[in-house]
Design an enzyme around this catalytic site. Structure first.
Site, PDB file in Angstrom:
ATOM      1  N   ASN A 177     -97.838 -30.179  70.009  1.00 38.52           N
ATOM      2  CA  ASN A 177     -96.678 -29.782  70.791  1.00 38.52           C
ATOM      3  C   ASN A 177     -96.729 -30.353  72.204  1.00 38.52           C
ATOM      4  O   ASN A 177     -97.816 -30.466  72.791  1.00 38.52           O
ATOM      5  CB  ASN A 177     -96.578 -28.245  70.861  1.00 38.52           C
ATOM      6  CG  ASN A 177     -96.417 -27.629  69.478  1.00 38.52           C
ATOM      7  OD1 ASN A 177     -95.980 -28.318  68.544  1.00 38.52           O
ATOM      8  ND2 ASN A 177     -96.798 -26.380  69.335  1.00 38.52           N
ATOM      9  N   ILE A 178     -95.561 -30.680  72.712  1.00 34.90           N
ATOM     10  CA  ILE A 178     -95.483 -31.199  74.087  1.00 34.90           C
ATOM     11  C   ILE A 178     -95.127 -30.084  75.065  1.00 34.90           C
ATOM     12  O   ILE A 178     -95.125 -30.305  76.267  1.00 34.90           O
ATOM     13  CB  ILE A 178     -94.448 -32.347  74.188  1.00 34.90           C
ATOM     14  CG1 ILE A 178     -93.034 -31.879  73.821  1.00 34.90           C
ATOM     15  CG2 ILE A 178     -94.886 -33.537  73.327  1.00 34.90           C
ATOM     16  CD1 ILE A 178     -91.963 -32.938  74.052  1.00 34.90           C
TER      17      ILE A 178
ATOM     18  N   HIS B 201    -100.242 -35.345  71.185  1.00 39.38           N
ATOM     19  CA  HIS B 201     -98.965 -36.070  71.222  1.00 39.38           C
ATOM     20  C   HIS B 201     -98.364 -36.067  72.613  1.00 39.38           C
ATOM     21  O   HIS B 201     -97.212 -36.441  72.785  1.00 39.38           O
ATOM     22  CB  HIS B 201     -97.969 -35.454  70.222  1.00 39.38           C
ATOM     23  CG  HIS B 201     -98.367 -35.692  68.787  1.00 39.38           C
ATOM     24  ND1 HIS B 201     -97.745 -35.047  67.732  1.00 39.38           N
ATOM     25  CD2 HIS B 201     -99.300 -36.498  68.219  1.00 39.38           C
ATOM     26  CE1 HIS B 201     -98.279 -35.449  66.595  1.00 39.38           C
ATOM     27  NE2 HIS B 201     -99.238 -36.328  66.867  1.00 39.38           N
TER      28      HIS B 201
ATOM     29  N   SER C 121     -95.792 -28.904  59.586  1.00 35.81           N
ATOM     30  CA  SER C 121     -95.348 -29.287  58.237  1.00 35.81           C
ATOM     31  C   SER C 121     -96.313 -30.270  57.582  1.00 35.81           C
ATOM     32  O   SER C 121     -96.225 -30.551  56.391  1.00 35.81           O
ATOM     33  CB  SER C 121     -93.952 -29.924  58.315  1.00 35.81           C
ATOM     34  OG  SER C 121     -93.987 -31.054  59.181  1.00 35.81           O
TER      35      SER C 121
ATOM     36  N   GLU D 201     -94.222 -21.325  54.720  1.00 32.48           N
ATOM     37  CA  GLU D 201     -94.202 -21.784  53.324  1.00 32.48           C
ATOM     38  C   GLU D 201     -95.370 -22.712  53.077  1.00 32.48           C
ATOM     39  O   GLU D 201     -96.048 -23.137  54.009  1.00 32.48           O
ATOM     40  CB  GLU D 201     -92.890 -22.552  53.077  1.00 32.48           C
ATOM     41  CG  GLU D 201     -92.753 -23.754  54.016  1.00 32.48           C
ATOM     42  CD  GLU D 201     -91.327 -24.285  54.130  1.00 32.48           C
ATOM     43  OE1 GLU D 201     -90.388 -23.624  53.648  1.00 32.48           O
ATOM     44  OE2 GLU D 201     -91.171 -25.361  54.718  1.00 32.48           O
TER      45      GLU D 201
HETATM   46  C1  BV8 Z   1    -100.106 -43.610  64.911  1.00 33.56           C
HETATM   47  C2  BV8 Z   1     -93.782 -36.781  70.178  1.00 33.56           C
HETATM   48  C3  BV8 Z   1    -101.586 -45.457  64.940  1.00 33.56           C
HETATM   49  C4  BV8 Z   1     -92.341 -36.637  70.326  1.00 33.56           C
HETATM   50  C5  BV8 Z   1     -94.486 -36.949  67.900  1.00 33.56           C
HETATM   51  C6  BV8 Z   1     -95.223 -47.170  61.233  1.00 33.56           C
HETATM   52  C7  BV8 Z   1     -95.765 -47.571  62.455  1.00 33.56           C
HETATM   53  C8  BV8 Z   1     -96.694 -46.810  63.133  1.00 33.56           C
HETATM   54  C9  BV8 Z   1     -97.104 -45.612  62.609  1.00 33.56           C
HETATM   55  C10 BV8 Z   1     -96.541 -45.204  61.430  1.00 33.56           C
HETATM   56  C11 BV8 Z   1     -95.625 -45.956  60.725  1.00 33.56           C
HETATM   57  N1  BV8 Z   1     -95.287 -45.261  59.590  1.00 33.56           N
HETATM   58  C12 BV8 Z   1     -95.961 -44.099  59.560  1.00 33.56           C
HETATM   59  C13 BV8 Z   1     -96.730 -44.064  60.661  1.00 33.56           C
HETATM   60  C14 BV8 Z   1     -97.556 -43.014  61.059  1.00 33.56           C
HETATM   61  C15 BV8 Z   1     -96.682 -42.121  61.938  1.00 33.56           C
HETATM   62  C16 BV8 Z   1     -96.200 -41.011  61.041  1.00 33.56           C
HETATM   63  O1  BV8 Z   1     -96.990 -40.156  60.699  1.00 33.56           O
HETATM   64  N2  BV8 Z   1     -94.909 -41.049  60.656  1.00 33.56           N
HETATM   65  C17 BV8 Z   1     -94.407 -39.996  59.771  1.00 33.56           C
HETATM   66  C18 BV8 Z   1     -92.948 -39.667  60.130  1.00 33.56           C
HETATM   67  C19 BV8 Z   1     -94.548 -40.487  58.334  1.00 33.56           C
HETATM   68  N3  BV8 Z   1     -97.531 -41.656  63.005  1.00 33.56           N
HETATM   69  C20 BV8 Z   1     -97.549 -42.276  64.184  1.00 33.56           C
HETATM   70  O2  BV8 Z   1     -96.841 -43.209  64.502  1.00 33.56           O
HETATM   71  C21 BV8 Z   1     -98.600 -41.747  65.139  1.00 33.56           C
HETATM   72  N4  BV8 Z   1     -99.351 -42.826  65.687  1.00 33.56           N
HETATM   73  O3  BV8 Z   1    -100.156 -43.537  63.701  1.00 33.56           O
HETATM   74  O4  BV8 Z   1    -100.826 -44.515  65.662  1.00 33.56           O
HETATM   75  C22 BV8 Z   1    -100.727 -46.673  64.827  1.00 33.56           C
HETATM   76  C23 BV8 Z   1    -100.328 -47.324  65.986  1.00 33.56           C
HETATM   77  C24 BV8 Z   1     -99.576 -48.466  65.862  1.00 33.56           C
HETATM   78  C25 BV8 Z   1     -99.219 -48.947  64.607  1.00 33.56           C
HETATM   79  C26 BV8 Z   1     -99.605 -48.254  63.455  1.00 33.56           C
HETATM   80  C27 BV8 Z   1    -100.345 -47.105  63.564  1.00 33.56           C
HETATM   81  C28 BV8 Z   1     -97.916 -41.023  66.285  1.00 33.56           C
HETATM   82  C29 BV8 Z   1     -97.402 -39.685  65.809  1.00 33.56           C
HETATM   83  C30 BV8 Z   1     -96.899 -38.876  66.994  1.00 33.56           C
HETATM   84  C31 BV8 Z   1     -95.417 -39.039  67.102  1.00 33.56           C
HETATM   85  N5  BV8 Z   1     -94.917 -38.147  68.126  1.00 33.56           N
HETATM   86  N6  BV8 Z   1     -94.086 -36.180  68.898  1.00 33.56           N
HETATM   87  C32 BV8 Z   1     -92.032 -35.239  70.713  1.00 33.56           C
HETATM   88  O5  BV8 Z   1     -92.792 -34.305  70.361  1.00 33.56           O
HETATM   89  O6  BV8 Z   1     -91.002 -35.091  71.379  1.00 33.56           O
HETATM   90  S1  BV8 Z   1     -94.493 -36.319  66.355  1.00 33.56           S
HETATM   91  C33 BV8 Z   1     -93.682 -34.840  66.226  1.00 33.56           C
HETATM   92  O7  BV8 Z   1     -93.966 -34.370  64.880  1.00 33.56           O
HETATM   93  C34 BV8 Z   1     -94.166 -33.721  67.124  1.00 33.56           C
HETATM   94  O8  BV8 Z   1     -95.323 -34.027  67.862  1.00 33.56           O
HETATM   95  C35 BV8 Z   1     -94.481 -32.619  66.116  1.00 33.56           C
HETATM   96  O9  BV8 Z   1     -95.413 -31.723  66.573  1.00 33.56           O
HETATM   97  C36 BV8 Z   1     -94.997 -33.433  65.017  1.00 33.56           C
HETATM   98  C37 BV8 Z   1     -95.218 -32.774  63.703  1.00 33.56           C
HETATM   99  O10 BV8 Z   1     -94.132 -31.921  63.440  1.00 33.56           O
HETATM  100  P1  BV8 Z   1     -94.478 -30.349  63.320  1.00 33.56           P
HETATM  101  O11 BV8 Z   1     -95.126 -29.895  64.576  1.00 33.56           O
HETATM  102  O12 BV8 Z   1     -95.244 -30.139  62.065  1.00 33.56           O
HETATM  103  O13 BV8 Z   1     -93.044 -29.727  63.273  1.00 33.56           O
HETATM  104  P2  BV8 Z   1     -92.111 -29.592  61.987  1.00 33.56           P
HETATM  105  O14 BV8 Z   1     -90.760 -29.206  62.464  1.00 33.56           O
HETATM  106  O15 BV8 Z   1     -92.271 -30.814  61.127  1.00 33.56           O
HETATM  107  O16 BV8 Z   1     -92.760 -28.385  61.157  1.00 33.56           O
HETATM  108  C38 BV8 Z   1     -92.767 -27.076  61.709  1.00 33.56           C
HETATM  109  C39 BV8 Z   1     -93.493 -26.215  60.706  1.00 33.56           C
HETATM  110  O17 BV8 Z   1     -93.580 -24.889  61.234  1.00 33.56           O
HETATM  111  C40 BV8 Z   1     -92.793 -26.105  59.354  1.00 33.56           C
HETATM  112  O18 BV8 Z   1     -93.747 -26.282  58.320  1.00 33.56           O
HETATM  113  C41 BV8 Z   1     -92.243 -24.675  59.343  1.00 33.56           C
HETATM  114  O19 BV8 Z   1     -92.280 -24.108  58.041  1.00 33.56           O
HETATM  115  C42 BV8 Z   1     -93.236 -23.967  60.251  1.00 33.56           C
HETATM  116  N7  BV8 Z   1     -92.703 -22.804  60.961  1.00 33.56           N
HETATM  117  C43 BV8 Z   1     -91.463 -22.653  61.508  1.00 33.56           C
HETATM  118  N8  BV8 Z   1     -91.388 -21.436  62.118  1.00 33.56           N
HETATM  119  C44 BV8 Z   1     -92.606 -20.839  61.951  1.00 33.56           C
HETATM  120  C45 BV8 Z   1     -93.437 -21.707  61.227  1.00 33.56           C
HETATM  121  N9  BV8 Z   1     -94.702 -21.379  60.887  1.00 33.56           N
HETATM  122  C46 BV8 Z   1     -95.162 -20.186  61.277  1.00 33.56           C
HETATM  123  N10 BV8 Z   1     -94.425 -19.296  61.988  1.00 33.56           N
HETATM  124  C47 BV8 Z   1     -93.146 -19.599  62.350  1.00 33.56           C
HETATM  125  N11 BV8 Z   1     -92.427 -18.701  63.048  1.00 33.56           N
END
Ligand code: BV8
Length: 237
Positions: free
Chosen positions: A93-94, A110, A179, A205
């Site tokens: 989280n940011i 992040h 997630s 979930e």
């Molecule tokens: C990297 C900043 C090495 C923004 C974020 C192509 C090129 C490069 C990399 C990739 C690529 N393809 C894939 C990748 C890897 C990529 C990646 O994983 N992509 C995904 C989409 C497939 N990762 C990266 O790029 C990372 N860097 O790999 O570097 C590299 C370098 C160069 C070249 C190659 C590789 C960087 C990842 C960081 C990106 N920045 N955030 C911002 O925050 O504004 S990511 C963003 O997603 C946030 O940080 C967030 O925290 C994160 C994950 O999301 P979640 O926190 O899980 O949130 P979400 O909504 O998804 O889920 C919430 C959950 O809470 C749910 O499950 C829900 O059920 C639950 N919930 C809800 N309410 C409650 C609850 N649980 C309990 N109680 C509740 N009340």
């Protein structure tokens, strides 16, 4: 080191801040503040249109500044106080709700909304004010080189050496409100498990990482996590 006095690593995601009123990324509508996070938080988006990306994060600042920690954040501070030096929080989280709750040893892999980094000299500017393409770096005094200190898709994560050491020596790995779709954070549970940790997931979930968790606690983290923390403290005392 017995399980009793082993180190604890907590990985948090947007879900832990949901009960503080902050939007998650992949909730039912799949859009985050009406944008796909992958469309805004990318290196290409920032290179293509830095004004737009700065504005997107500047607009988010007032809400994150006034947000209050909820019982899930607060119980982690209680856990850290019960076991000084043994509990590290790795957050995706940011927002700064862990710090507002009084937690220490919080590792923002992040990045953080209240920081900007100078692409010229690397200076980290702590500010809740707007950062723009005109902002002057207070260290090198160059204008226009400040970037939100937020890890965009395609950028390497922060504190990964520290994270790697923590995951490989912890006895208990707790994942809260994520997630499990963004890497490498989504793979942290596997590293902890392979290193021998017990793994627990707190979510509404089952997530895509379901297989790697020994225990699941379904429900809002503001309810499930404090109960777990109280039982953990009682059991280890
Ligand atoms: C990297 C900043 C090495 C923004 C974020 C192509 C090129 C490069 C990399 C990739 C690529 N393809 C894939 C990748 C890897 C990529 C990646 O994983 N992509 C995904 C989409 C497939 N990762 C990266 O790029 C990372 N860097 O790999 O570097 C590299 C370098 C160069 C070249 C190659 C590789 C960087 C990842 C960081 C990106 N920045 N955030 C911002 O925050 O504004 S990511 C963003 O997603 C946030 O940080 C967030 O925290 C994160 C994950 O999301 P979640 O926190 O899980 O949130 P979400 O909504 O998804 O889920 C919430 C959950 O809470 C749910 O499950 C829900 O059920 C639950 N919930 C809800 N309410 C409650 C609850 N649980 C309990 N109680 C509740 N009340």
């Amino acid at each position: 080191m017995t399980q009793q006095d082993s180190e604890i690593v907590v990985l948090t995601g947007a879900g832990i801040s949901a009960e503080s009123g902050l939007a998650t990324f992949r909730s039912t509508d799949g859009l985050w503040n009406n944008h796909k996070v992958e469309d805004v938080a990318t290196v290409e988006a920032f290179q293509r249109n830095p004004e737009y990306v700065h504005e997107f994060y500047n607009e988010m600042k007032p809400e994150l500044l006034q947000a209050k920690p909820n019982p899930a954040h607060l119980c982690l501070t209680k856990l850290q106080q019960a076991f000084p030096g043994k509990v590290n929080i790795i957050t995706q989280n940011i927002d700064t709700l862990h710090e507002k709750a009084g937690s220490t040893n919080v590792w923002h892999i992040h990045g953080q909304i209240n920081q900007a980094v100078c692409l010229n000299c690397g200076h980290i500017l702590e500010t809740w004010s707007d950062v723009t393409t005109e902002t002057v770096c207070p260290r090198c005094e160059i204008a226009g080189m400040m970037k939100p200190n937020i890890v965009f898709f395609g950028e390497n994560l922060l504190y990964m050496d520290k994270v790697d050491r923590l995951l490989n020596r912890c006895g208990l790995f707790i994942s809260v409100g994520t997630s499990g779709v963004v890497f490498p954070a989504a793979a942290f549970v596997q590293i902890a498990k392979q290193a021998g940790a017990e793994t627990c997931e707190f979510n509404l979930e089952r997530t895509s990482n379901n297989f790697y968790f020994d225990r699941h606690f379904f429900g809002p983290a503001g309810t499930t996590l404090p109960r777990f923390v109280d039982e953990l403290i009682a059991a280890r005392k």
